[in-house]
Design a protein around this motif. Structure first.
Motif, PDB file in Angstrom:
ATOM      1  N   THR A   1     -43.719  17.419  17.283  1.00  0.00           N
ATOM      2  CA  THR A   1     -43.378  18.202  17.027  1.00  0.00           C
ATOM      3  C   THR A   1     -42.949  18.463  15.921  1.00  0.00           C
ATOM      4  OG1 THR A   1     -42.509  18.571  19.072  1.00  0.00           O
ATOM      5  CG2 THR A   1     -42.131  20.081  17.883  1.00  0.00           C
ATOM      6  N   THR A   2     -42.572  17.357  14.677  1.00  0.00           N
ATOM      7  CA  THR A   2     -42.235  17.821  13.205  1.00  0.00           C
ATOM      8  C   THR A   2     -43.782  17.818  12.720  1.00  0.00           C
ATOM      9  OG1 THR A   2     -40.127  16.924  13.779  1.00  0.00           O
ATOM     10  CG2 THR A   2     -41.565  16.555  11.225  1.00  0.00           C
ATOM     11  N   PHE A   3     -45.366  16.795  13.114  1.00  0.00           N
ATOM     12  CA  PHE A   3     -45.573  17.047  12.014  1.00  0.00           C
ATOM     13  C   PHE A   3     -47.042  17.772  12.614  1.00  0.00           C
ATOM     14  CE2 PHE A   3     -44.532  12.829  11.356  1.00  0.00           C
ATOM     15  CZ  PHE A   3     -44.682  12.693   9.755  1.00  0.00           C
ATOM     16  N   ILE A   4     -46.924  18.654  14.261  1.00  0.00           N
ATOM     17  CA  ILE A   4     -47.403  19.558  14.065  1.00  0.00           C
ATOM     18  C   ILE A   4     -47.444  21.038  13.208  1.00  0.00           C
ATOM     19  CG2 ILE A   4     -47.571  21.553  16.480  1.00  0.00           C
ATOM     20  CD1 ILE A   4     -47.822  18.761  18.253  1.00  0.00           C
ATOM     21  N   TYR A   5     -45.530  20.724  13.408  1.00  0.00           N
ATOM     22  CA  TYR A   5     -45.247  21.753  12.286  1.00  0.00           C
ATOM     23  C   TYR A   5     -45.805  22.039  11.085  1.00  0.00           C
ATOM     24  CZ  TYR A   5     -41.958  23.880  16.406  1.00  0.00           C
ATOM     25  OH  TYR A   5     -41.659  24.032  17.404  1.00  0.00           O
ATOM     26  N   ALA A   6     -46.093  21.040   9.966  1.00  0.00           N
ATOM     27  CA  ALA A   6     -46.012  20.852   9.244  1.00  0.00           C
ATOM     28  C   ALA A   6     -47.797  20.750   9.069  1.00  0.00           C
ATOM     29  CB  ALA A   6     -46.151  19.389   8.922  1.00  0.00           C
ATOM     30  N   MET A   7     -48.597  20.668  10.092  1.00  0.00           N
ATOM     31  CA  MET A   7     -49.676  20.861   9.999  1.00  0.00           C
ATOM     32  C   MET A   7     -49.788  22.102  10.290  1.00  0.00           C
ATOM     33  SD  MET A   7     -53.434  18.848  11.926  1.00  0.00           S
ATOM     34  CE  MET A   7     -52.735  20.506  13.671  1.00  0.00           C
ATOM     35  N   ARG A   8     -49.436  23.146  10.580  1.00  0.00           N
ATOM     36  CA  ARG A   8     -49.505  24.702  10.600  1.00  0.00           C
ATOM     37  C   ARG A   8     -49.234  25.206   9.167  1.00  0.00           C
ATOM     38  NH1 ARG A   8     -46.566  25.628  16.992  1.00  0.00           N
ATOM     39  NH2 ARG A   8     -48.572  24.648  17.636  1.00  0.00           N
ATOM     40  N   SER A   9     -47.823  24.115   8.457  1.00  0.00           N
ATOM     41  CA  SER A   9     -47.719  24.671   7.251  1.00  0.00           C
ATOM     42  C   SER A   9     -48.700  24.894   6.385  1.00  0.00           C
ATOM     43  CB  SER A   9     -46.115  24.177   6.839  1.00  0.00           C
ATOM     44  OG  SER A   9     -45.379  24.189   7.680  1.00  0.00           O
ATOM     45  N   LEU A  10     -48.880  23.172   6.998  1.00  0.00           N
ATOM     46  CA  LEU A  10     -49.916  23.394   5.477  1.00  0.00           C
ATOM     47  C   LEU A  10     -51.766  24.068   5.807  1.00  0.00           C
ATOM     48  CD1 LEU A  10     -49.910  19.582   5.823  1.00  0.00           C
ATOM     49  CD2 LEU A  10     -49.350  20.545   3.656  1.00  0.00           C
ATOM     50  N   GLU A  11     -51.418  24.487   7.359  1.00  0.00           N
ATOM     51  CA  GLU A  11     -52.867  25.696   6.908  1.00  0.00           C
ATOM     52  C   GLU A  11     -52.593  27.284   6.426  1.00  0.00           C
ATOM     53  OE1 GLU A  11     -54.674  24.164  11.566  1.00  0.00           O
ATOM     54  OE2 GLU A  11     -52.872  25.569  11.471  1.00  0.00           O
ATOM     55  N   ARG A  12     -51.374  26.819   6.368  1.00  0.00           N
ATOM     56  CA  ARG A  12     -50.520  28.771   5.839  1.00  0.00           C
ATOM     57  C   ARG A  12     -50.654  28.872   4.082  1.00  0.00           C
ATOM     58  NH1 ARG A  12     -46.983  27.967   9.827  1.00  0.00           N
ATOM     59  NH2 ARG A  12     -45.363  28.650   8.485  1.00  0.00           N
ATOM     60  N   GLY A  13     -51.373  27.629   3.758  1.00  0.00           N
ATOM     61  CA  GLY A  13     -50.738  26.885   2.528  1.00  0.00           C
ATOM     62  C   GLY A  13     -49.841  27.197   1.957  1.00  0.00           C
ATOM     63  N   VAL A  14     -48.734  26.054   2.410  1.00  0.00           N
ATOM     64  CA  VAL A  14     -47.577  25.255   1.818  1.00  0.00           C
ATOM     65  C   VAL A  14     -48.008  24.246   0.516  1.00  0.00           C
ATOM     66  CG1 VAL A  14     -45.261  23.716   2.352  1.00  0.00           C
ATOM     67  CG2 VAL A  14     -46.259  26.396   3.604  1.00  0.00           C
ATOM     68  N   VAL A  15     -47.483  24.382  -0.609  1.00  0.00           N
ATOM     69  CA  VAL A  15     -47.699  23.355  -1.669  1.00  0.00           C
ATOM     70  C   VAL A  15     -46.846  22.280  -1.062  1.00  0.00           C
ATOM     71  CG1 VAL A  15     -48.156  22.189  -3.874  1.00  0.00           C
ATOM     72  CG2 VAL A  15     -48.696  24.857  -2.752  1.00  0.00           C
ATOM     73  N   LEU A  16     -46.449  20.656  -0.821  1.00  0.00           N
ATOM     74  CA  LEU A  16     -45.570  20.436  -0.705  1.00  0.00           C
ATOM     75  C   LEU A  16     -44.744  19.591  -2.399  1.00  0.00           C
ATOM     76  CD1 LEU A  16     -46.355  18.278   1.847  1.00  0.00           C
ATOM     77  CD2 LEU A  16     -45.676  19.854   2.161  1.00  0.00           C
ATOM     78  N   GLU A  17     -44.289  19.602  -2.907  1.00  0.00           N
ATOM     79  CA  GLU A  17     -43.102  18.630  -3.084  1.00  0.00           C
ATOM     80  C   GLU A  17     -42.451  17.261  -3.482  1.00  0.00           C
ATOM     81  OE1 GLU A  17     -40.278  19.681  -7.422  1.00  0.00           O
ATOM     82  OE2 GLU A  17     -41.537  21.059  -6.323  1.00  0.00           O
ATOM     83  N   PHE A  18     -41.617  17.273  -2.431  1.00  0.00           N
ATOM     84  CA  PHE A  18     -41.045  16.141  -2.016  1.00  0.00           C
ATOM     85  C   PHE A  18     -41.156  15.912  -0.351  1.00  0.00           C
ATOM     86  CE2 PHE A  18     -38.365  18.259  -4.892  1.00  0.00           C
ATOM     87  CZ  PHE A  18     -37.962  16.959  -6.649  1.00  0.00           C
ATOM     88  N   GLU A  19     -42.734  15.323   0.217  1.00  0.00           N
ATOM     89  CA  GLU A  19     -42.844  14.824   1.452  1.00  0.00           C
ATOM     90  C   GLU A  19     -41.771  14.735   2.067  1.00  0.00           C
ATOM     91  OE1 GLU A  19     -46.160  12.399   0.579  1.00  0.00           O
ATOM     92  OE2 GLU A  19     -47.317  13.910  -0.158  1.00  0.00           O
ATOM     93  N   LEU A  20     -41.385  13.797   1.708  1.00  0.00           N
ATOM     94  CA  LEU A  20     -40.315  13.060   2.902  1.00  0.00           C
ATOM     95  C   LEU A  20     -39.166  14.054   3.326  1.00  0.00           C
ATOM     96  CD1 LEU A  20     -39.940  10.852   4.837  1.00  0.00           C
ATOM     97  CD2 LEU A  20     -38.847  10.184   3.356  1.00  0.00           C
ATOM     98  N   ALA A  21     -38.461  14.198   2.345  1.00  0.00           N
ATOM     99  CA  ALA A  21     -37.189  15.705   2.266  1.00  0.00           C
ATOM    100  C   ALA A  21     -38.088  16.271   3.077  1.00  0.00           C
ATOM    101  CB  ALA A  21     -37.263  15.726   0.676  1.00  0.00           C
ATOM    102  N   TRP A  22     -39.441  17.660   2.973  1.00  0.00           N
ATOM    103  CA  TRP A  22     -39.934  18.513   3.501  1.00  0.00           C
ATOM    104  C   TRP A  22     -39.543  18.152   4.969  1.00  0.00           C
ATOM    105  CZ3 TRP A  22     -45.102  18.833   5.228  1.00  0.00           C
ATOM    106  CH2 TRP A  22     -45.027  20.654   5.601  1.00  0.00           C
ATOM    107  N   LEU A  23     -40.882  17.171   5.148  1.00  0.00           N
ATOM    108  CA  LEU A  23     -41.128  16.377   6.807  1.00  0.00           C
ATOM    109  C   LEU A  23     -39.734  15.941   7.659  1.00  0.00           C
ATOM    110  CD1 LEU A  23     -43.120  13.967   6.194  1.00  0.00           C
ATOM    111  CD2 LEU A  23     -43.500  16.147   7.210  1.00  0.00           C
TER     112      LEU A  23
END
Length: 79
Positions: free
Chosen positions: A50-72
């Protein structure tokens, strides 16, 4: 397919590819975090997925990552 639809399809493809990269880099760590919080292997696997599904949806909306692991891990914590 119109221009808007093409752009959305490209964004979805890019988000899916980026999510795969994130999973390859951080999937085990996210699972371990979920397992440490839940104490059940199946629930931890569901939470990590579920975490990675939510991450993909966020990326589709244009979220830009700075600290990948902390964000996940924050997504996993909220899941």
């Amino acid at each position: 397919m119109g221009i808007g639809a093409e752009a959305r399809a490209d964004a979805a493809t890019t988000a899916a590819e980026r999510t795969r990269e994130l999973y390859e880099s951080h999937g085990q760590r996210v699972f371990t975090f979920c397992y440490s919080r839940l104490g059940n292997r199946e629930e931890a696997q569901d939470a990590a997925q579920t975490t990675f599904i939510y991450a993909m949806r966020s990326l589709e909306r244009g979220v830009v990552l700075e600290f990948e692991l902390a964000w996940l891990l924050k997504i996993a914590f909220n899941v």
